[in-house]
Design an enzyme around this catalytic site. Structure first.
Site, PDB file in Angstrom:
ATOM      1  N   CYS A 124       0.810  -1.209   0.000  1.00  0.00           N
ATOM      2  CA  CYS A 124       0.000   0.000   0.000  1.00  0.00           C
ATOM      3  C   CYS A 124       0.847   1.265   0.000  1.00  0.00           C
ATOM      4  O   CYS A 124       1.751   1.408   0.816  1.00  0.00           O
ATOM      5  CB  CYS A 124      -0.898  -0.032   1.241  1.00  0.00           C
ATOM      6  SG  CYS A 124      -1.504   1.568   1.757  1.00  0.00           S
TER       7      CYS A 124
ATOM      8  N   TRP B 122      -7.697  -6.698   6.196  1.00  0.00           N
ATOM      9  CA  TRP B 122      -6.346  -7.165   5.934  1.00  0.00           C
ATOM     10  C   TRP B 122      -6.051  -8.328   6.884  1.00  0.00           C
ATOM     11  O   TRP B 122      -6.514  -8.350   8.022  1.00  0.00           O
ATOM     12  CB  TRP B 122      -5.336  -6.049   6.211  1.00  0.00           C
ATOM     13  CG  TRP B 122      -5.412  -4.905   5.249  1.00  0.00           C
ATOM     14  CD1 TRP B 122      -6.215  -3.821   5.335  1.00  0.00           C
ATOM     15  CD2 TRP B 122      -4.645  -4.737   4.060  1.00  0.00           C
ATOM     16  NE1 TRP B 122      -5.998  -2.971   4.277  1.00  0.00           N
ATOM     17  CE2 TRP B 122      -5.030  -3.513   3.475  1.00  0.00           C
ATOM     18  CE3 TRP B 122      -3.649  -5.500   3.433  1.00  0.00           C
ATOM     19  CZ2 TRP B 122      -4.471  -3.042   2.296  1.00  0.00           C
ATOM     20  CZ3 TRP B 122      -3.080  -5.025   2.265  1.00  0.00           C
ATOM     21  CH2 TRP B 122      -3.496  -3.808   1.702  1.00  0.00           C
TER      22      TRP B 122
ATOM     23  N   THR C  98      -8.353   0.227   7.571  1.00  0.00           N
ATOM     24  CA  THR C  98      -7.261   0.769   6.769  1.00  0.00           C
ATOM     25  C   THR C  98      -5.886   0.499   7.357  1.00  0.00           C
ATOM     26  O   THR C  98      -5.716   0.301   8.551  1.00  0.00           O
ATOM     27  CB  THR C  98      -7.408   2.298   6.629  1.00  0.00           C
ATOM     28  OG1 THR C  98      -7.175   2.915   7.896  1.00  0.00           O
ATOM     29  CG2 THR C  98      -8.786   2.691   6.138  1.00  0.00           C
ATOM     30  N   VAL C  99      -4.909   0.507   6.458  1.00  0.00           N
ATOM     31  CA  VAL C  99      -3.501   0.585   6.838  1.00  0.00           C
ATOM     32  C   VAL C  99      -2.944   1.859   6.227  1.00  0.00           C
ATOM     33  O   VAL C  99      -3.418   2.300   5.174  1.00  0.00           O
ATOM     34  CB  VAL C  99      -2.697  -0.635   6.333  1.00  0.00           C
ATOM     35  CG1 VAL C  99      -3.110  -1.894   7.060  1.00  0.00           C
ATOM     36  CG2 VAL C  99      -2.834  -0.839   4.826  1.00  0.00           C
TER      37      VAL C  99
ATOM     38  N   TYR D 248      -5.863   7.343  -8.665  1.00  0.00           N
ATOM     39  CA  TYR D 248      -7.103   6.636  -8.314  1.00  0.00           C
ATOM     40  C   TYR D 248      -8.315   7.239  -9.008  1.00  0.00           C
ATOM     41  O   TYR D 248      -9.247   6.524  -9.376  1.00  0.00           O
ATOM     42  CB  TYR D 248      -7.286   6.631  -6.790  1.00  0.00           C
ATOM     43  CG  TYR D 248      -6.331   5.683  -6.141  1.00  0.00           C
ATOM     44  CD1 TYR D 248      -6.637   4.340  -5.993  1.00  0.00           C
ATOM     45  CD2 TYR D 248      -5.074   6.123  -5.727  1.00  0.00           C
ATOM     46  CE1 TYR D 248      -5.725   3.456  -5.447  1.00  0.00           C
ATOM     47  CE2 TYR D 248      -4.153   5.253  -5.187  1.00  0.00           C
ATOM     48  CZ  TYR D 248      -4.485   3.915  -5.049  1.00  0.00           C
ATOM     49  OH  TYR D 248      -3.579   3.034  -4.525  1.00  0.00           O
TER      50      TYR D 248
END
Length: 342
Positions: A60, A93, A127-128, A193
């Site tokens: 990521c 994740w 999220t990470v 994105y």
């Protein structure tokens, strides 16, 4: 939230990105857990070596920047690192790279467990990067932009000798860097994105034009200076690097950012190689995980899940010639020691 999200309350799902479609345009959800770890513990979380674990997937770009900053500042012995695998499902994740599929410090299989330890009804994406308190196993914050700024400022007492000053101390220079980072975020980091997840030709065309207008501007700027702020590395360089290093491997084809490759923009390509070959940057990059993440998780863009064999990545280690601009990448400091297993 950032592009590295899994699970929960998403109008649309991409990769992990939680986003909405407004006029078929990709709009990122930027709601984060705003809690901070500070020297004065104003939010209840004091700076304390050994207490917190940074959970950051190498695939990521948003998490990669936190890994880079942690390494540049020499915080490996102060904040431990947990690395989920490159893919995830709708829930979270997972720590599939670790023995028995569990993070060895937190003892969890899914990052989702740390979010639910903070809030059993946590309503948004998982999220990470995330900083987790090892005392109770709960996420402290997932605000990736503030997180790296705090690593430079709130954790300064624990920086390694010779650590670079990633955040300028001069207020004018700091304001200039903040403006640069804002443009890098809106036009480049998030710009790829907007291209990849555009919901219409019109939205894509607009996103494509914005992205390459910004890249052309950066190409021009970096034709006359070694780094974004001049003669030394700053946080702005970290933030641009994590998009550039993924550009040819995934964004050019997968996100249709294909006017040209990074390798066809001489200043940006030289700049990116300069950083890649700088300790703390390229040694945090895993191209295999990056490609597997984007091509396997984005089933709406790549339904077959086939991961392409190319491109040839050997050029990242070729001479870049950026030393001719002079200056000192470390601003009088020193590079970090070779990568450890921590």
């Amino acid at each position: 939230m950032n592009d590295s999200v899994a699970g929960n309350d998403r109008p649309e799902h991409s990769q992990g990105g939680t986003y909405t479609v407004e006029g078929q345009e990709f709009v990122r959800d930027q709601r984060y857990i705003p809690t901070r770890i500070t020297r004065d513990a104003v939010d209840g979380f004091p700076v304390e070596p050994g207490r917190y674990r940074l959970v950051a997937a190498r695939a990521c770009p948003w998490a990669n920047r936190s890994i880079i900053v942690r390494r540049l500042l020499g915080l490996e012995d102060v904040i431990s690192l947990g690395t989920p695998g490159p893919t995830h499902d709708e829930r979270s994740w997972t720590f599939d790279l670790d023995p028995d599929g569990r993070d060895p410090v937190l003892g969890i299989e899914r990052l989702q467990e740390a979010y639910f330890a903070r809030d059993p009804e946590y309503p948004r994406g998982i999220t990470v990067p995330a900083l987790v308190d090892t005392q109770d196993g709960a996420v402290v914050t997932n605000d990736f932009a503030q997180m790296t700024l705090d690593l430079s400022t709130e954790w300064a007492e624990f920086h390694r000798p010779g650590a670079p000053q990633l955040i300028p101390q001069d207020p004018t220079e700091r304001a200039e860097m903040d403006a640069v980072m804002q443009e890098v975020y809106t036009e480049v980091n998030n710009g790829v994105y907007r291209c990849g997840f555009a919901g219409s030709q019109e939205a894509y065309d607009e996103a494509y034009a914005r992205l390459f207008t910004a890249l052309d501007r950066l190409e021009d700027q970096l034709s006359g200076r070694r780094f974004l702020m001049g003669e030394r590395i700053t946080e702005a360089d970290v933030r641009l690097f994590t998009t550039l290093v993924r550009f040819d491997a995934v964004y050019h084809g997968h996100f249709k950012c294909n006017r040209n490759k990074l390798t066809e923009m001489p200043a940006l390509w030289g700049y990116a190689r300069d950083l890649f070959q700088t300790p703390g940057f390229g040694d945090t990059v895993d191209f295999g995980q990056i490609k597997e993440h984007y091509y396997r998780v984005h089933t709406d863009i790549n339904p077959t899940g086939i991961v392409p064999a190319g491109p040839d990545l050997t050029g990242w280690t070729t001479a870049h010639g950026r030393e001719s601009f002079g200056g000192d990448p470390w601003g009088g400091g020193t590079p970090p020691e070779p990568v450890s297993a921590r």
